[in-house]
Design an enzyme around this catalytic site. Structure first.
Site, PDB file in Angstrom:
ATOM      1  N   LYS A 194     -28.077 -19.634 -11.735  1.00 14.65           N
ATOM      2  CA  LYS A 194     -28.678 -18.297 -11.570  1.00 14.65           C
ATOM      3  C   LYS A 194     -30.203 -18.404 -11.602  1.00 14.65           C
ATOM      4  O   LYS A 194     -30.907 -17.783 -10.796  1.00 14.65           O
ATOM      5  CB  LYS A 194     -28.186 -17.368 -12.694  1.00 14.65           C
ATOM      6  N   PHE A 230     -23.812 -10.466  -4.668  1.00 11.71           N
ATOM      7  CA  PHE A 230     -22.988 -10.635  -5.874  1.00 11.71           C
ATOM      8  C   PHE A 230     -22.230 -11.963  -5.873  1.00 11.71           C
ATOM      9  O   PHE A 230     -21.839 -12.440  -6.933  1.00 11.71           O
ATOM     10  CB  PHE A 230     -21.924  -9.523  -5.947  1.00 11.71           C
ATOM     11  N   TYR A 244     -23.856 -22.767 -15.078  1.00 13.40           N
ATOM     12  CA  TYR A 244     -23.815 -21.411 -14.516  1.00 13.40           C
ATOM     13  C   TYR A 244     -25.185 -20.740 -14.653  1.00 13.40           C
ATOM     14  O   TYR A 244     -25.755 -20.245 -13.674  1.00 13.40           O
ATOM     15  CB  TYR A 244     -22.732 -20.571 -15.212  1.00 13.40           C
ATOM     16  N   SER A 249     -28.261 -12.868 -14.527  1.00 12.82           N
ATOM     17  CA  SER A 249     -27.499 -12.769 -15.770  1.00 12.82           C
ATOM     18  C   SER A 249     -28.392 -13.031 -16.976  1.00 12.82           C
ATOM     19  O   SER A 249     -29.371 -13.792 -16.892  1.00 12.82           O
ATOM     20  CB  SER A 249     -26.401 -13.839 -15.704  1.00 12.82           C
TER      21      SER A 249
END
Ligand code: NAD
Ligand code: UDP
Length: 336
Positions: free
Chosen positions: A152, A80, A148, A124
């Protein structure tokens, strides 16, 4: 199993720790506290019957992480730990790439040092970028528009290559918009001034921290003009990890290359105005709002097609948006 949760003191990791512990797994958390607080360890241990172990440390510290995995005989990892604000990533791309991509590589090396090779990765919906169609399935083109989302997607690609060339077991979960909190009312999302998601902001207006909720955009191509998202309860997201572990270790159909990416969402969308109305119905608190310009890069509609997770993982969301709002608000008003 002995399960390592990097970033396990955070919002989604903490709820997953509760669910894993409840079904008898031993949970080991490794977290730098960059976006969480030490008190979460005690809170999680108040909720869970079996002790949850935690070490404060940065996943970029490969040596320390290697030792933690070794001394706790970790069997598998749920990853995570990451920085998660798309807006912050635009002004600090290198910090995001370092923490999220170099952090993932450091974790992989620490796992290799211990000869363990199975990992579930928190990805995500932002890897898809602007939707070309809705609901979006896992075959939707990947075109992230901020550092971001790119961090990912690049982490996903590295992990997919480990599965392809090195016999790793990898499952990638692409979360849509997690909301809600554990029903105990003592663990949830500890929102701070950096939290610019809709629900934490709405709670702060309800609590009186702000007079108005700013609604970013009222001219999207949606029924009422405000943005539509797929809000998924965090305990349902936690359950997605339990189902993924079962699939990875107990299901002969697990094929590491072609069935490893799953959307976690409800499959239905709620607009900002609808969310305000639901919140008012659930809590009886009136929310004042005003319309402002769209945020840079915001899209009108973003909804998951979660049917692949249903087919392969036997997972689907169960908790209603009303229940999520209720749990999230009960947590927020008592703890934030
Ligand atoms: P969070 O910030 O609440 O939790 C992340 C945790 O990771 C924090 O406790 C933080 O201290 C820790 N962390 C960050 N960098 C670290 C590092 N280098 N070493 C050790 N610990 C570190 O975030 P969350 O909402 O629980 O999100 C968990 C994961 O899910 C993240 O990877 C995030 O990108 C992803 N995700 C979140 C959302 C969302 O809306 N919450 C949506 C999609 C994906
Ligand atoms: N939003 C809003 N006011 C806020 C925060 C968010 O109107 O203070 C809107 C935002 O424009 C989007 C929706 O709420 O349409 C969800 O935003 P969030 O940041 O929670 O999720 P994301 O846009 O990253 O999916």
């Amino acid at each position: 199993m002995n399960v390592l949760l990097t970033g396990g003191l955070g919002f989604i990791g903490g709820h997953t720790a509760i669910s894993l512990s409840r079904i008898g797994h031993s949970v080991y958390i490794y977290d730098s506290l960059i976006n969480s607080d030490k008190t979460s360890i005690e809170i999680l241990n108040q909720i869970c019957d079996n002790e949850i172990f935690c070490q404060i440390g940065d996943i970029l510290d490969t040596k320390s992480l290697t030792r933690f995995i070794e001394s706790n005989k970790i069997d598998t990892v749920i990853h995570f730990a990451a920085l998660k604000s798309p807006f912050e990533s635009i002004s600090n791309p290198s910090i995001y790439f370092n923490n999220n991509i170099s952090g993932t590589i450091s974790l992989i090396r620490a796992m290799e040092n211990n000869k363990i090779n199975s990992l579930i990765f928190s990805s995500s919906a932002s890897v898809y970028g602007p939707p070309e169609y809705n609901p979006m399935d896992e075959k939707h083109p990947e075109n992230p528009i901020n550092p971001y989302g790119k961090s990912k997607l690049l982490s996903e690609k590295i992990l997919k290559d480990l599965a392809k060339f090195q016999d790793w077991k990898i499952i990638i979960l692409r979360y849509f918009n997690p909301i809600g909190a554990h029903k105990s009312r003592i663990f949830g999302e500890f929102a701070n001034e950096k939290s610019n998601n809709l629900l934490p902001y709405l709670y702060r207006v309800a609590k009186g921290d702000f007079e108005f909720l700013s609604i970013y955009g009222n001219n999207f191509d949606t029924g009422d003009g405000t943005g539509i998202r797929d809000y998924i309860d965090v305990m349902d997201v936690a359950d997605g990890h339990i189902k993924s572990l079962e699939y990875m270790f107990n299901n002969d159909n697990y094929k590491k290359d072609n069935a490893s990416i799953f959307n976690l969402g409800t499959g239905t969308g709620v607009s900002v105005l609808e969310m305000i109305e639901l919140f008012e119905q659930v809590t009886g608190i009136e929310i004042k709002y005003k319309f402002e310009d769209r945020r840079q890069g915001d899209v009108g509609i973003c909804i998951a097609d979660p049917s692949k997770a249903m087919e392969y993982l036997n997972w689907k969301s169960k908790i209603t948006t009303e229940e999520s709002i209720n749990n999230g608000w009960n947590f927020f008003k008592n703890n934030c």
